[in-house]
Design a protein around this motif. Sequence first.
Motif, PDB file in Angstrom:
ATOM      1  N   LEU A   1       0.866  -1.185   0.000  1.00 26.19           N
ATOM      2  CA  LEU A   1       0.000   0.000   0.000  1.00 26.19           C
ATOM      3  C   LEU A   1       0.896   1.226   0.000  1.00 26.19           C
ATOM      4  CD1 LEU A   1      -2.927   1.196   0.298  1.00 26.19           C
ATOM      5  CD2 LEU A   1      -2.415   1.334   2.748  1.00 26.19           C
ATOM      6  N   TYR A   2       0.844   1.980  -1.077  1.00 29.52           N
ATOM      7  CA  TYR A   2       1.687   3.172  -1.197  1.00 29.52           C
ATOM      8  C   TYR A   2       0.902   4.395  -0.714  1.00 29.52           C
ATOM      9  CZ  TYR A   2       4.946   0.274  -3.728  1.00 29.52           C
ATOM     10  OH  TYR A   2       5.830  -0.716  -4.055  1.00 29.52           O
ATOM     11  N   MET A   3       1.580   5.190   0.109  1.00 28.22           N
ATOM     12  CA  MET A   3       0.936   6.352   0.720  1.00 28.22           C
ATOM     13  C   MET A   3       1.749   7.596   0.391  1.00 28.22           C
ATOM     14  SD  MET A   3       0.251   4.541   4.421  1.00 28.22           S
ATOM     15  CE  MET A   3      -0.775   5.850   5.054  1.00 28.22           C
ATOM     16  N   TYR A   4       1.032   8.701   0.234  1.00 30.45           N
ATOM     17  CA  TYR A   4       1.720   9.956  -0.072  1.00 30.45           C
ATOM     18  C   TYR A   4       2.564  10.442   1.103  1.00 30.45           C
ATOM     19  CZ  TYR A   4       0.482  11.482  -4.714  1.00 30.45           C
ATOM     20  OH  TYR A   4       0.428  11.628  -6.065  1.00 30.45           O
ATOM     21  N   ASN A   5       2.059  10.293   2.298  1.00 27.69           N
ATOM     22  CA  ASN A   5       2.779  10.807   3.465  1.00 27.69           C
ATOM     23  C   ASN A   5       2.453   9.953   4.682  1.00 27.69           C
ATOM     24  OD1 ASN A   5       4.046  12.202   5.467  1.00 27.69           O
ATOM     25  ND2 ASN A   5       3.109  14.186   5.015  1.00 27.69           N
ATOM     26  N   CYS A   6       3.164   8.829   4.810  1.00 27.86           N
ATOM     27  CA  CYS A   6       2.834   7.925   5.909  1.00 27.86           C
ATOM     28  C   CYS A   6       3.372   8.431   7.241  1.00 27.86           C
ATOM     29  CB  CYS A   6       3.338   6.513   5.641  1.00 27.86           C
ATOM     30  SG  CYS A   6       5.129   6.349   5.685  1.00 27.86           S
ATOM     31  N   GLU A   7       4.201   9.485   7.221  1.00 20.97           N
ATOM     32  CA  GLU A   7       4.616  10.091   8.478  1.00 20.97           C
ATOM     33  C   GLU A   7       3.445  10.830   9.115  1.00 20.97           C
ATOM     34  OE1 GLU A   7       7.575   9.913  10.190  1.00 20.97           O
ATOM     35  OE2 GLU A   7       7.954   8.314   8.750  1.00 20.97           O
ATOM     36  N   ARG A   8       2.661  11.502   8.299  1.00 16.77           N
ATOM     37  CA  ARG A   8       1.511  12.242   8.809  1.00 16.77           C
ATOM     38  C   ARG A   8       0.291  11.355   8.990  1.00 16.77           C
ATOM     39  NH1 ARG A   8       2.284  16.983  11.385  1.00 16.77           N
ATOM     40  NH2 ARG A   8       4.084  18.015  10.469  1.00 16.77           N
ATOM     41  N   GLU A   9       0.242  10.240   8.292  1.00 14.38           N
ATOM     42  CA  GLU A   9      -0.940   9.377   8.333  1.00 14.38           C
ATOM     43  C   GLU A   9      -0.616   8.082   9.077  1.00 14.38           C
ATOM     44  OE1 GLU A   9      -1.205   9.201   4.192  1.00 14.38           O
ATOM     45  OE2 GLU A   9      -2.110  11.177   3.962  1.00 14.38           O
ATOM     46  N   GLN A  10       0.009   8.222  10.247  1.00  7.74           N
ATOM     47  CA  GLN A  10       0.450   7.033  10.975  1.00  7.74           C
ATOM     48  C   GLN A  10      -0.717   6.175  11.442  1.00  7.74           C
ATOM     49  OE1 GLN A  10       3.235   8.130  14.044  1.00  7.74           O
ATOM     50  NE2 GLN A  10       4.412   9.429  12.678  1.00  7.74           N
ATOM     51  N   ASN A  11      -1.868   6.785  11.736  1.00  8.88           N
ATOM     52  CA  ASN A  11      -3.029   5.992  12.141  1.00  8.88           C
ATOM     53  C   ASN A  11      -3.509   5.101  10.994  1.00  8.88           C
ATOM     54  OD1 ASN A  11      -4.003   8.111  10.612  1.00  8.88           O
ATOM     55  ND2 ASN A  11      -5.470   8.833  12.146  1.00  8.88           N
ATOM     56  N   VAL A  12      -3.458   5.614   9.766  1.00 14.64           N
ATOM     57  CA  VAL A  12      -3.825   4.800   8.604  1.00 14.64           C
ATOM     58  C   VAL A  12      -2.770   3.717   8.375  1.00 14.64           C
ATOM     59  CG1 VAL A  12      -4.333   4.826   6.131  1.00 14.64           C
ATOM     60  CG2 VAL A  12      -5.042   6.746   7.572  1.00 14.64           C
ATOM     61  N   PHE A  13      -1.512   4.075   8.557  1.00 17.38           N
ATOM     62  CA  PHE A  13      -0.408   3.119   8.415  1.00 17.38           C
ATOM     63  C   PHE A  13      -0.634   1.922   9.329  1.00 17.38           C
ATOM     64  CE2 PHE A  13       3.752   1.319   8.774  1.00 17.38           C
ATOM     65  CZ  PHE A  13       4.505   1.746   7.695  1.00 17.38           C
ATOM     66  N   LEU A  14      -0.926   2.191  10.615  1.00 18.47           N
ATOM     67  CA  LEU A  14      -1.131   1.087  11.560  1.00 18.47           C
ATOM     68  C   LEU A  14      -2.392   0.304  11.236  1.00 18.47           C
ATOM     69  CD1 LEU A  14      -0.503  -0.562  14.042  1.00 18.47           C
ATOM     70  CD2 LEU A  14      -1.570   1.202  15.449  1.00 18.47           C
ATOM     71  N   SER A  15      -3.483   0.986  10.919  1.00 15.22           N
ATOM     72  CA  SER A  15      -4.718   0.260  10.617  1.00 15.22           C
ATOM     73  C   SER A  15      -4.544  -0.613   9.374  1.00 15.22           C
ATOM     74  CB  SER A  15      -5.891   1.235  10.443  1.00 15.22           C
ATOM     75  OG  SER A  15      -5.651   2.160   9.405  1.00 15.22           O
ATOM     76  N   ALA A  16      -3.706  -0.169   8.428  1.00 15.43           N
ATOM     77  CA  ALA A  16      -3.430  -0.989   7.246  1.00 15.43           C
ATOM     78  C   ALA A  16      -2.721  -2.282   7.639  1.00 15.43           C
ATOM     79  CB  ALA A  16      -2.583  -0.200   6.253  1.00 15.43           C
ATOM     80  N   GLU A  17      -1.811  -2.188   8.596  1.00 16.53           N
ATOM     81  CA  GLU A  17      -1.108  -3.392   9.039  1.00 16.53           C
ATOM     82  C   GLU A  17      -2.007  -4.281   9.894  1.00 16.53           C
ATOM     83  OE1 GLU A  17       3.599  -2.213   9.137  1.00 16.53           O
ATOM     84  OE2 GLU A  17       2.475  -1.923  11.007  1.00 16.53           O
ATOM     85  N   LEU A  18      -2.741  -3.676  10.834  1.00 17.36           N
ATOM     86  CA  LEU A  18      -3.557  -4.470  11.754  1.00 17.36           C
ATOM     87  C   LEU A  18      -4.700  -5.182  11.061  1.00 17.36           C
ATOM     88  CD1 LEU A  18      -3.963  -2.271  14.984  1.00 17.36           C
ATOM     89  CD2 LEU A  18      -2.347  -4.117  14.555  1.00 17.36           C
ATOM     90  N   TYR A  19      -5.432  -4.460  10.233  1.00 20.73           N
ATOM     91  CA  TYR A  19      -6.682  -4.993   9.690  1.00 20.73           C
ATOM     92  C   TYR A  19      -6.502  -5.800   8.411  1.00 20.73           C
ATOM     93  CZ  TYR A  19      -8.478  -1.438  12.878  1.00 20.73           C
ATOM     94  OH  TYR A  19      -8.722  -0.666  13.989  1.00 20.73           O
TER      95      TYR A  19
END
Length: 488
Positions: free
Chosen positions: A416-434
């Motif tokens: 999953l490629y993200m534009y700014n995973c530093e700012r979107e850390q909650n999305v980063f974690l939810s992507a891994e968890l779920y």
Amino acid sequence: MNLFNTKPLDRIIRFIERLYYLLVILILLVACFNIFYRLGTSPIRSWDEARHGVSAYEMIRSNNYIVNTYGYLNDYWNLKPPISFWSIVLGYKLAGYTTLGLRLLSAIAGLATIFIVAWFSFSLYGRIESLVSTVVMTTTMPYIIDHCARSGDSDSIYVLFFTIAILSLILFEKNKNWLYVFGAAFAFAFLTKSWHAGNIIVIGIIYFFVRKMLFKIKIKYIIGAIISAVIPVLIWIILRYQRDGLNFIKTMVGYDLIARSSSCLEGHTGGLTYYVDYLQGNYFYWIVVFVSGMLSFFILLKKYISNKNYVDGVTLMCTWVLVPFILYSIVKTKINWYILPMYPAMAIGIGITVSIILKEQERNILSQLFIIAMVTFSAYKYEVIISQNISIITMDSNQELMKVIGNNLEYKGKPLYMYNCEREQNVFLSAELYADLKPSNEGLEGFLKDQTKNAMLFVTKDQFNKLGNERYNLKLLLEGDGAYIFIK
């Protein structure tokens, strides 16, 4: 009306003391509600909670429990030793890869600290002291909802070890072996939140100095305390050194200690009155009770100077409150959860001094009624705020997208490629968890180069508007209120 006729309230106080065990259980049940109700429902918060959650998840996946990573790269931004990550690892093992697992051990630690406050106040002081202290902790709004008991951060576990360490100082006089507990609790506090644990040593030195005990402690107890404090930390340093040399340790010293103390980092600004202003907005009514109780104690000091328990308790609580408050007011970086370790001290101090007002022979019924009214009003006021806060939850649509992907086996585990995973850390974690996705911050460029089947691109709607007219033949997979997920 005779203002000095306190017998009616005295009878009520004795009746409450007889019901102590029932009442303390009821208060602890309220504490359970405040901490655990809908604990796994509220969205993951970016930065500390999400960052800790990512590191814990990746520890499990990589089977590496020494080095914390972010995106499977060594993380030199989150410079915390491993206990906070390990606690989340255990939470994941117990409750699964969910927000409940993320926060479970923090919640248990939060409840454990409240229980310790209740037990300590009861054992050393009495039933009224214990009931009041437990009520105060249960309704301390910052402790419950702000980066602590209901959050997957390091602070709740850190406060637990901090509390054990400081209470060991009083218990040391009853049993010298408690000094070893003090050292071990310091070590675990350090291994949870790094240099913040230095407050424990400062409080210990000041307390023993004020009580004229600093140079009377036998050398064998001092050596034992040092060993119990140093060995766990030294073992971790050796294990960490074997993985990446001194890189992590040097960054801990240079950035997390020196830079954070001498300069304002990451926009966390504030003047000398920062924590005064914060407490006025979030702890004001309990401050009023605390100050009223302390004034009463010092007015009656001559009567209580011979009562060692009370003098030791008030001395320790004042030192416990003032050291972190003053030190963090001086350092340049200001964050409201830095002073979280103060709250158990405030609660115990309030319990002790409220009891003095209620039981002191020279009191009058007006002083009794005032303090009872303040305790009741403060508890009610903050309990209402806590209940509202934990009951009204706004879901994060971006995180909900990750749950949808997790239900589709075709996309589970994909990049999953993200534009700014530093700012979107909650999305980063939810992507891994779920969905066990592999988030990357390489953005659009990385996505276009990736030939993996079903690789995805996460773009917020604001970011998408910046792509211009050229859409690179992206195919929309999912759309939420605030973001899109594209495939090729």
